[in-house]
Design a protein around this motif. Structure first.
Motif: not given
Length: 172
Positions: A88-96, A156-167
């Motif tokens: 979760l933290i890694m995903t938020l860090g990459v998103a940031y 786990l699924v949100s890792t990919f959802a975050v990438i998709g939302a940002i992209t």
């Protein structure tokens, strides 16, 4: 002053000058409009409902394929809470980093309590979308998730959802 030729007629020079000045004035007006249009296009995109709709579409599009994989269900069952929080933290860090520090897209810097608004909307949309999709498709029942495993699967699924939302939000 107008100049007269030998016959007492006005020379065509002043008329030609007036026509040339009119052409020049029109050219300057067109250039000014063109520059204003360019400046308008360069204005950063503020977060709006269209961006939120794009984030939802991106989150759903990237999350859907992953909720149906049994491997992800097994990982959600076996992963520890600590590792899940680390993801979760890694995903938020990459998103940031993607939202706040990359030069992709022409986004206006908008913050709420020193946190980029787009990061908040992307995170909220991605995690809610993932949790709802897992529930709607009955994956929690198929995989026989406990509450913690359901949260793990959502992360786990949100890792990919975050990438998709940002992209989808950043690419125009």
């Amino acid at each position: 002053m107008s100049e007269s030729n030998a016959d007492g007629m006005m020379s065509p020079e002043p008329e030609r000058e007036v026509v040339e000045l009119e052409k020049l004035r029109k050219s300057v007006e067109e250039l000014t409009k063109h520059i204003e249009n360019l400046e308008e296009q360069k204005k950063p995109d503020s977060l709006g409902w269209d961006d939120i709709a794009q984030e939802i579409v991106g989150a759903i599009t990237f999350a859907l394929p992953f909720i149906f994989t049994e491997e992800l269900w097994d990982i959600a069952k076996d992963i520890s809470v600590g590792r899940s929080i680390a993801i979760l933290i890694m995903t938020l860090g990459v998103a940031y980093l993607f939202i706040a520090k990359s030069r992709i897209g022409n986004l206006k810097r908008e913050e709420l309590f020193h946190v980029p608004k787009r990061l908040l909307t992307v995170t909220l949309i991605a995690y809610l979308t993932s949790a709802v999709l897992i529930y709607l498709y009955g994956i929690n029942n198929l995989a026989d998730f406990t509450a913690i495993q359901y949260i793990n699967a959502t992360i786990l699924v949100s890792t990919f959802a975050v990438i998709g939302a940002i992209t989808v939000d950043m690419v125009r």
